[in-house]
Scaffold this active site. Structure first.
Site, PDB file in Angstrom:
ATOM      1  N   ILE A 186      16.217  23.315-108.988  1.00  0.00           N
ATOM      2  CA  ILE A 186      16.284  24.456-108.100  1.00  0.00           C
ATOM      3  C   ILE A 186      16.257  23.910-106.634  1.00  0.00           C
ATOM      4  O   ILE A 186      15.934  22.917-106.263  1.00  0.00           O
ATOM      5  CB  ILE A 186      15.026  25.416-108.268  1.00  0.00           C
ATOM      6  CG1 ILE A 186      13.751  24.846-107.710  1.00  0.00           C
ATOM      7  CG2 ILE A 186      14.701  25.802-109.597  1.00  0.00           C
ATOM      8  CD1 ILE A 186      12.506  25.739-107.573  1.00  0.00           C
ATOM      9  N   CYS A 187      16.968  24.532-105.949  1.00  0.00           N
ATOM     10  CA  CYS A 187      17.276  24.237-104.466  1.00  0.00           C
ATOM     11  C   CYS A 187      16.320  25.065-103.720  1.00  0.00           C
ATOM     12  O   CYS A 187      15.975  26.192-103.492  1.00  0.00           O
ATOM     13  CB  CYS A 187      18.692  24.794-104.133  1.00  0.00           C
ATOM     14  SG  CYS A 187      19.191  24.884-102.475  1.00  0.00           S
ATOM     15  N   LEU A 188      15.219  24.119-103.050  1.00  0.00           N
ATOM     16  CA  LEU A 188      14.185  24.781-102.277  1.00  0.00           C
ATOM     17  C   LEU A 188      14.719  25.084-101.049  1.00  0.00           C
ATOM     18  O   LEU A 188      15.536  24.720-100.236  1.00  0.00           O
ATOM     19  CB  LEU A 188      12.957  23.663-102.382  1.00  0.00           C
ATOM     20  CG  LEU A 188      12.724  23.230-103.508  1.00  0.00           C
ATOM     21  CD1 LEU A 188      11.728  22.054-103.671  1.00  0.00           C
ATOM     22  CD2 LEU A 188      11.840  24.388-104.277  1.00  0.00           C
TER      23      LEU A 188
END
Ligand SMILES: [Zn+2]
Lengths: 175, 425
Positions: free
Chosen positions: A118-120
């Site tokens: 996931i892209c934080l």
């Protein structure tokens, strides 16, 4: 703590902080760190349950505690969407956070790197860096995964990229 | 393929002999010429150049090294052929790493070690190097395929692994330490490590490995908005390591609030990545072949065509234990280093011609511009155009031991069971 909603903030402050700065290559210091990780996860899970906000299951899949797997879920329009969750503890942990992966969503959203990582948000890494070594796995889930699910799952559902499991079954039957 | 075509020709021949009716012969002739054309096409497709034992400076159109060896004739490089002795490890074979690998391959580098765990995807086609038909292959395999075609003299090793995991890291370390290519080499088995990864976590891992091995490396990066990038030289103990200070990035020069980050993770441009790969390999060649100045840090702001530079000293309070160890070793070696520098300077002075700029007809300033170069320690102010990407860790006090022992449970198995019990319902 700019950039987080009130609930995330208040939840975060109730997760016990960690103190041992050790990664998986640090022998007995890592065992100490692992104990702290468990304590924080136990406290966070219990807290979620008592607040009626239970939303993940996670356990170490190897005795060294370097690979973790489980599930997380999100309720949208009264329907529960559940996903596999996994991550490795990087060799430079806790200086760097674990990269949380939702492999089933790989390729379904732009907010994801290869392999379903996931892209934080722009807010996560600075806060993690600032709080090294006090933040652990529980904090990563609270600050990283929870806001990601809250932001992305409604979009994925509304755009039809993901379907509820009952829905998916019925659509297969009808076709 | 070639053998199949040959068999087909002899079958046609046999068929022609067995046919009594000559009216079919013209058709067989036609088929034969088609097969011959196919075999010509096939031959031209698989032409691959043979390995070359020694680099030659001879300028003929069949010599792939003539223009490189010319660097030596022109006095830019003392001994170009030394490039064949060097091993370079490239971590991350993406938009920057793959192009860097191609450049070094074309330069005739001795050996390349390639690390990546990813596969080639059509979504990568806005970048250089990989071709659409390689989609689905691992980046390391696809790179070896292309690079060995371009220059079969280069020894290629590919490692399809994630260096941030415990297991991947072990393989990474042992591959860097392997000295079978040049057993007499001092230190590790490679001359330089190039970090071409796209995330902070992996850079910290390269930093960890290089600090432990006392391995000089270069860091490279392109911003997620694709309009800035940088390269940085890291010499354990001598320069700041990647953990000495928060990572430096080139400010985009536009108001950050106007940058739309919603909806996407990262943008990328072949141009910015190509520029950064070029800067990185240029610095690599200068470092390996000892010409020009090796830059300690060079930023690239694509929106303003601005190239900030700076130097960073190691942080005596660095959080990385291996870095502190190398800092100590570097300090201990100072007398020997000073003596060597003095000896070198004496030789240079005796060789120096009287005056290089006897008259300055062009009115050019010959002031050494190193005087005005901004030099900064890890705690000092940053030069214009550079910002820290992350904050430093807050100072914090370790809880005292007594506090620690008040915890009721302190057995790992107990804790694991407790979490499992919670997980069970
Ligand atoms: Zn350092």
């Amino acid at each position: 703590m700019e950039g987080w909603d009130r609930t995330t903030k208040s939840t975060l402050t109730q997760i016990p902080l960690l103190s041992v700065k050790a990664g998986p290559r640090d022998g007995s210091a890592w065992t100490q760190r692992l104990k702290e990780e468990y304590k924080a996860l136990i406290a966070y899970t219990s807290m979620n349950k008592s607040n009626d906000n239970d939303w993940f299951r996670i356990s170490a899949t190897n005795p060294e505690g370097t690979h973790w797997a489980g599930k997380c879920w999100y309720v949208h329009n009264l329907l529960k969407y559940e996903f596999d969750l996994q991550f490795d503890i990087p060799v430079t942990y806790p200086a760097t956070a674990p990269e949380l992966e939702l492999p089933q969503l790989d390729g379904k959203t732009q907010k994801m790197y290869r392999g379903g990582k996931i892209c934080l948000t722009v807010h996560f890494k600075p806060l993690w860096a600032k709080n090294c070594p006090r933040f652990g796995i529980a904090h990563a889930l609270c600050l990283g995964l929870a806001p990601w699910l809250a932001a992305e799952i409604p979009i994925l559902v509304d755009s039809g990229m993901i379907k509820h499991k009952d829905d998916a079954a019925s659509s297969i039957e009808s076709s | 393929m070639e053998a199949e075509l040959k068999n087909l020709l002899s079958d046609l021949h046999a068929l022609e002999d067995s046919l009594r009716d000559p009216t079919h012969h013209s058709l067989i002739d036609k088929m034969r010429s088609r097969v011959e054309r196919l075999s010509v096409m096939e031959n031209s497709r698989v032409v691959q150049r043979v390995k070359i034992k020694d680099m030659s400076a001879e300028v003929v159109d069949s010599n792939p090294y003539s223009r490189l060896m010319a660097l030596q004739r022109m006095g830019i490089v003392d001994n170009y052929e030394r490039i064949r002795e060097f091993s370079v490890a490239i971590v991350g074979i993406g938009g920057v790493g793959s192009v860097a690998a191609e450049m070094l391959t074309r330069c005739g580098i001795g050996r390349l070690l390639l690390y990546d765990y990813d596969k080639v995807e059509l979504a990568n086609m806005n970048r250089l190097f990989f071709r659409p038909e390689q989609a689905g292959m691992t980046k390391t395999d696809a790179a070896v395929q292309t690079l060995s075609d371009i220059n079969p003299d280069v020894v290629l090793e590919s490692y399809t692994l994630n260096i941030t995991t415990v297991q991947g890291f072990e393989t990474f370390m042992s591959s860097l330490n392997n000295k079978s290519f040049r057993p007499d080499k001092e230190g590790s088995g490679v001359d330089l490590v190039l970090s071409c990864v796209d995330n902070y976590e992996a850079r910290m891992v390269v930093n960890q490995a290089c600090n432990e091995l006392s391995q000089t490396w270069m860091e490279s990066g392109v911003s997620e908005n694709a309009v800035s990038g940088h390269i940085q030289l890291l010499v354990p103990g001598e320069t700041a390591c990647f953990a000495c200070a928060p990572p430096l990035v080139v400010a985009s020069g536009v108001d950050e609030r106007t940058l739309k980050r919603e909806g996407v993770c990262a943008a990328s441009l072949p141009t910015t990545m190509g520029v950064v790969a070029g800067l990185l390999v240029q610095n690599t060649l200068k470092y390996l072949l000892k010409f020009g100045n090796v830059t300690p840090y060079l930023g690239y702001n694509a929106l303003k065509d601005f190239f900030p530079t700076m130097e960073m000293k190691p942080n005596p309070q660095c959080s990385n234990a291996a870095c502190l160890e190398k800092q100590k070793e570097y300090a201990l070696a100072k007398p020997a280093r000073d003596a060597a520098a003095r000896a070198k300077m004496e030789v240079e002075i005796s060789l120096e011609p009287e005056c290089l700029h006897e008259d300055n007809d062009w009115n050019i300033s010959v002031v050494d511009d190193s005087d005005v170069q901004v030099s900064s320690t890890s705690s000092g102010a940053l030069p214009e155009g550079l910002v820290f990407e992350l904050p430093s860790a807050d100072e914090f006090q370790k809880p005292s031991v007594s506090e620690e022992t008040t915890n009721t449970v302190d057995d790992l198995e107990d804790l694991r069971r407790q979490l499992e019990a919670l997980n069970a319902d």
